[in-house]
Design a protein around this motif. Structure first.
Motif, PDB file in Angstrom:
ATOM      1  N   MET A   1     121.809  14.642  13.960  1.00  0.00           N
ATOM      2  CA  MET A   1     122.750  13.569  14.271  1.00  0.00           C
ATOM      3  C   MET A   1     124.205  13.938  13.954  1.00  0.00           C
ATOM      4  O   MET A   1     125.122  13.231  14.350  1.00  0.00           O
ATOM      5  N   LYS A   2     124.435  15.010  13.232  1.00  0.00           N
ATOM      6  CA  LYS A   2     125.807  15.442  12.949  1.00  0.00           C
ATOM      7  C   LYS A   2     126.431  16.179  14.131  1.00  0.00           C
ATOM      8  O   LYS A   2     127.641  16.417  14.143  1.00  0.00           O
ATOM      9  N   THR A   3     125.606  16.560  15.113  1.00  0.00           N
ATOM     10  CA  THR A   3     126.116  17.318  16.255  1.00  0.00           C
ATOM     11  C   THR A   3     126.674  16.367  17.308  1.00  0.00           C
ATOM     12  O   THR A   3     126.308  15.188  17.372  1.00  0.00           O
ATOM     13  N   LEU A   4     127.550  16.909  18.160  1.00  0.00           N
ATOM     14  CA  LEU A   4     128.173  16.098  19.212  1.00  0.00           C
ATOM     15  C   LEU A   4     127.140  15.609  20.218  1.00  0.00           C
ATOM     16  O   LEU A   4     127.143  14.441  20.614  1.00  0.00           O
ATOM     17  N   LYS A   5     126.222  16.497  20.629  1.00  0.00           N
ATOM     18  CA  LYS A   5     125.251  16.153  21.664  1.00  0.00           C
ATOM     19  C   LYS A   5     124.273  15.087  21.187  1.00  0.00           C
ATOM     20  O   LYS A   5     124.101  14.046  21.846  1.00  0.00           O
ATOM     21  N   TYR A   6     123.616  15.350  20.064  1.00  0.00           N
ATOM     22  CA  TYR A   6     122.550  14.454  19.604  1.00  0.00           C
ATOM     23  C   TYR A   6     123.074  13.260  18.804  1.00  0.00           C
ATOM     24  O   TYR A   6     122.435  12.208  18.773  1.00  0.00           O
ATOM     25  N   GLY A   7     124.226  13.428  18.163  1.00  0.00           N
ATOM     26  CA  GLY A   7     124.733  12.351  17.325  1.00  0.00           C
ATOM     27  C   GLY A   7     125.689  11.411  18.018  1.00  0.00           C
ATOM     28  O   GLY A   7     125.900  10.290  17.540  1.00  0.00           O
ATOM     29  N   ILE A   8     126.269  11.852  19.148  1.00  0.00           N
ATOM     30  CA  ILE A   8     127.253  11.019  19.846  1.00  0.00           C
ATOM     31  C   ILE A   8     126.890  10.812  21.316  1.00  0.00           C
ATOM     32  O   ILE A   8     126.693   9.680  21.765  1.00  0.00           O
ATOM     33  N   LEU A   9     126.802  11.910  22.071  1.00  0.00           N
ATOM     34  CA  LEU A   9     126.687  11.801  23.529  1.00  0.00           C
ATOM     35  C   LEU A   9     125.410  11.084  23.970  1.00  0.00           C
ATOM     36  O   LEU A   9     125.469  10.169  24.811  1.00  0.00           O
ATOM     37  N   ILE A  10     124.266  11.492  23.455  1.00  0.00           N
ATOM     38  CA  ILE A  10     122.993  10.882  23.901  1.00  0.00           C
ATOM     39  C   ILE A  10     122.902   9.413  23.482  1.00  0.00           C
ATOM     40  O   ILE A  10     122.618   8.546  24.330  1.00  0.00           O
ATOM     41  N   PRO A  11     123.118   9.062  22.191  1.00  0.00           N
ATOM     42  CA  PRO A  11     123.046   7.631  21.843  1.00  0.00           C
ATOM     43  C   PRO A  11     124.095   6.785  22.555  1.00  0.00           C
ATOM     44  O   PRO A  11     123.817   5.645  22.934  1.00  0.00           O
ATOM     45  N   VAL A  12     125.291   7.331  22.752  1.00  0.00           N
ATOM     46  CA  VAL A  12     126.315   6.587  23.495  1.00  0.00           C
ATOM     47  C   VAL A  12     125.862   6.359  24.936  1.00  0.00           C
ATOM     48  O   VAL A  12     126.108   5.299  25.525  1.00  0.00           O
ATOM     49  N   GLY A  13     125.180   7.357  25.510  1.00  0.00           N
ATOM     50  CA  GLY A  13     124.640   7.200  26.863  1.00  0.00           C
ATOM     51  C   GLY A  13     123.634   6.066  26.936  1.00  0.00           C
ATOM     52  O   GLY A  13     123.641   5.273  27.896  1.00  0.00           O
ATOM     53  N   VAL A  14     122.754   5.980  25.927  1.00  0.00           N
ATOM     54  CA  VAL A  14     121.765   4.889  25.881  1.00  0.00           C
ATOM     55  C   VAL A  14     122.485   3.539  25.780  1.00  0.00           C
ATOM     56  O   VAL A  14     122.164   2.589  26.503  1.00  0.00           O
ATOM     57  N   ILE A  15     123.465   3.457  24.895  1.00  0.00           N
ATOM     58  CA  ILE A  15     124.224   2.222  24.716  1.00  0.00           C
ATOM     59  C   ILE A  15     124.944   1.845  26.008  1.00  0.00           C
ATOM     60  O   ILE A  15     124.993   0.664  26.395  1.00  0.00           O
ATOM     61  N   ALA A  16     125.494   2.842  26.692  1.00  0.00           N
ATOM     62  CA  ALA A  16     126.248   2.588  27.929  1.00  0.00           C
ATOM     63  C   ALA A  16     125.353   1.997  29.018  1.00  0.00           C
ATOM     64  O   ALA A  16     125.800   1.158  29.812  1.00  0.00           O
ATOM     65  N   ILE A  17     124.096   2.420  29.081  1.00  0.00           N
ATOM     66  CA  ILE A  17     123.167   1.880  30.082  1.00  0.00           C
ATOM     67  C   ILE A  17     122.998   0.373  29.888  1.00  0.00           C
ATOM     68  O   ILE A  17     123.113  -0.424  30.833  1.00  0.00           O
ATOM     69  N   PHE A  18     122.726  -0.019  28.643  1.00  0.00           N
ATOM     70  CA  PHE A  18     122.534  -1.437  28.345  1.00  0.00           C
ATOM     71  C   PHE A  18     123.828  -2.228  28.568  1.00  0.00           C
ATOM     72  O   PHE A  18     123.826  -3.284  29.216  1.00  0.00           O
ATOM     73  N   CYS A  19     124.924  -1.720  28.020  1.00  0.00           N
ATOM     74  CA  CYS A  19     126.199  -2.440  28.132  1.00  0.00           C
ATOM     75  C   CYS A  19     126.650  -2.564  29.582  1.00  0.00           C
ATOM     76  O   CYS A  19     127.156  -3.617  29.993  1.00  0.00           O
ATOM     77  N   GLY A  20     126.448  -1.523  30.368  1.00  0.00           N
ATOM     78  CA  GLY A  20     126.852  -1.556  31.769  1.00  0.00           C
ATOM     79  C   GLY A  20     126.109  -2.608  32.556  1.00  0.00           C
ATOM     80  O   GLY A  20     126.713  -3.397  33.311  1.00  0.00           O
ATOM     81  N   LEU A  21     124.785  -2.670  32.387  1.00  0.00           N
ATOM     82  CA  LEU A  21     123.978  -3.643  33.119  1.00  0.00           C
ATOM     83  C   LEU A  21     124.292  -5.069  32.683  1.00  0.00           C
ATOM     84  O   LEU A  21     124.375  -5.987  33.511  1.00  0.00           O
ATOM     85  N   ILE A  22     124.490  -5.270  31.387  1.00  0.00           N
ATOM     86  CA  ILE A  22     124.774  -6.622  30.895  1.00  0.00           C
ATOM     87  C   ILE A  22     126.175  -7.065  31.305  1.00  0.00           C
ATOM     88  O   ILE A  22     126.405  -8.241  31.606  1.00  0.00           O
ATOM     89  N   TYR A  23     127.108  -6.134  31.360  1.00  0.00           N
ATOM     90  CA  TYR A  23     128.455  -6.484  31.809  1.00  0.00           C
ATOM     91  C   TYR A  23     128.440  -6.960  33.261  1.00  0.00           C
ATOM     92  O   TYR A  23     129.196  -7.869  33.639  1.00  0.00           O
TER      93      TYR A  23
END
Length: 391
Positions: free
Chosen positions: A155-177
């Motif tokens: 989780m300290k890495t850019l890919k696994y700690g930021i990009l992937i979880p942010v991508g998951v969050i973006a899917i939910f936030c985008g659809l709800i928006y």
């Protein structure tokens, strides 16, 4: 006949193996359960008190909202106690189907929904409606809890700690928006960010991301036309206290009148004047203003203290849990509750634009109260497993 040196091994029955795998026998966390029941009871009483004039005027029955909320609350309590007996780790095995179903519902509601202004939030199912975003709150918690528990060391890495979880969050936030549900979009983002922080995302990258969000928020407040019309107008009404007092400012102004008239001890349970069609839909997002009017600062402070105690107790349970997945589930649930309470109160007191955050256990909403109590059941399941380990 066995020799004296031979050991007799008794194999457990299939039922016992099944029971030990999928069901828990430890004791649940009584303080957390007690706080839940207390908030639910007070919430139902205040829902009836706040809603009966509005329900009588628009639904021809003073009990309309109260009865429906009671039915969903009872169903939610059943789900809560059942979930508290089930091993929460089962959720890790079924998170993918839950994720797919949730995303499917979030897509369906964009095309098949109730006709209420420009909002696309509710799927009609005969006499009731369901709000997929209420399920999405739990699904994002579950999905990120599974992901972070599997990738905790990365989780300290850019890919696994930021990009992937942010991508998951973006899917939910985008659809709800797309549902024109800005408040839930903000809440989903904050829940996701909380889990990322608790899961060990690099704090420097995390701080940079938050700085970007703050900058975006500043731009939106400075230029309200950047976002959709109804949300932009609410920001304008928040900034200009004299803006459209009979329209965009009506609900907020009357909310402030209700809070101010409550004083320290309130006007008494059932005696609110602002609930008589001044605070529009007082059973929903602005129910706390009626609470303040009837119970006063003293009563409101006690309710806030109960919410704070619930969140703190949840964090204590999470800290005692040796399983990263279970701990993250609890953090996600109490973060959802705590964030909704804080944001709701900020909106009701005009400290934030009127974006429509519901108050957990109090605001009317069948799907919301059912899912909330189910999530409480998840927390109790983790607490039962933790207590089981201590024995």
């Amino acid at each position: 006949m066995p020799n004296d040196n031979e050991q007799i091994v008794v194999k457990p029955s299939k039922w016992r193996t099944f029971k030990d795998t999928y069901f828990l026998t430890g004791s649940i966390d009584i303080p957390f359960l007690g706080l839940t029941i207390a908030l639910l009871t007070i919430g139902l009483i205040m829902l009836f008190s706040a809603s009966y004039p509005y329900a009588y005027y628009y639904k021809d029955s003073s009990y309309y909202y109260f009865i429906r909320q009671i039915l969903f609350a009872v169903a939610g309590l059943v789900a809560m106690f059942l979930m508290s007996k089930i091993n929460y780790k089962i959720l890790k095995a079924v998170y993918k189907p839950i994720f797919v179903i949730t995303i499917a519902l979030l897509v369906i509601v964009l095309f098949y929904h109730t006709n209420f202004k420009d909002f696309k939030r509710w799927i009609p199912l005969g006499p009731v409606t369901i709000q997929p975003s209420d399920l999405a709150k739990f699904t994002i918690i579950l999905t990120l809890a599974v992901y972070i528990s599997k990738n905790y060391k990365r989780m300290k890495t850019l890919k696994y700690g930021i990009l992937i979880p942010v991508g998951v969050i973006a899917i939910f936030c985008g659809l709800i928006y797309l549902e024109h549900h800005l408040s839930c979009t903000i809440l989903m983002f904050l829940i996701g960010a909380t889990l990322m922080f608790a899961g060990g995302s690099d704090w420097k990258l995390f701080a940079f991301g938050l700085a970007v969000i703050v900058l975006v928020g500043f731009l939106v407040v400075s230029f309200p036309t950047l976002i959709e019309n109804y949300a932009g107008e609410r920001i304008v009404a928040w900034l200009d206290k004299n803006y459209d007092p009979m329209g965009s400012r009506w609900q907020t102004n009357n909310s402030l009148y209700a809070i101010g008239s409550g004083g320290f001890f309130g006007v008494g349970l059932g005696n609110s004047k602002q609930k008589y069609l001044y605070v529009s839909e007082p059973q929903n997002d602005f129910i706390f203003s009626i609470v303040c009017e009837e119970l006063g600062f003293f009563g409101a402070a006690i309710i806030i203290a109960l919410f704070a105690a619930l969140v703190i107790r949840g964090l204590i349970i999470a800290s005692r849990c040796k399983d990263k997945f279970g701990s993250l589930l609890i953090i996600g649930v109490v973060a959802q509750i705590g964030l909704q309470v804080v944001l709701n109160i900020l909106v009701v007191t005009d400290s934030l634009p009127n974006t429509g955050f519901a108050l957990p256990f109090f605001s009317y909403g069948g799907t919301a109260i059912f899912m909330l109590l189910f999530e409480i059941g998840v927390v109790l399941s983790v607490s039962r497993k933790t207590n089981q380990q201590k024995v």
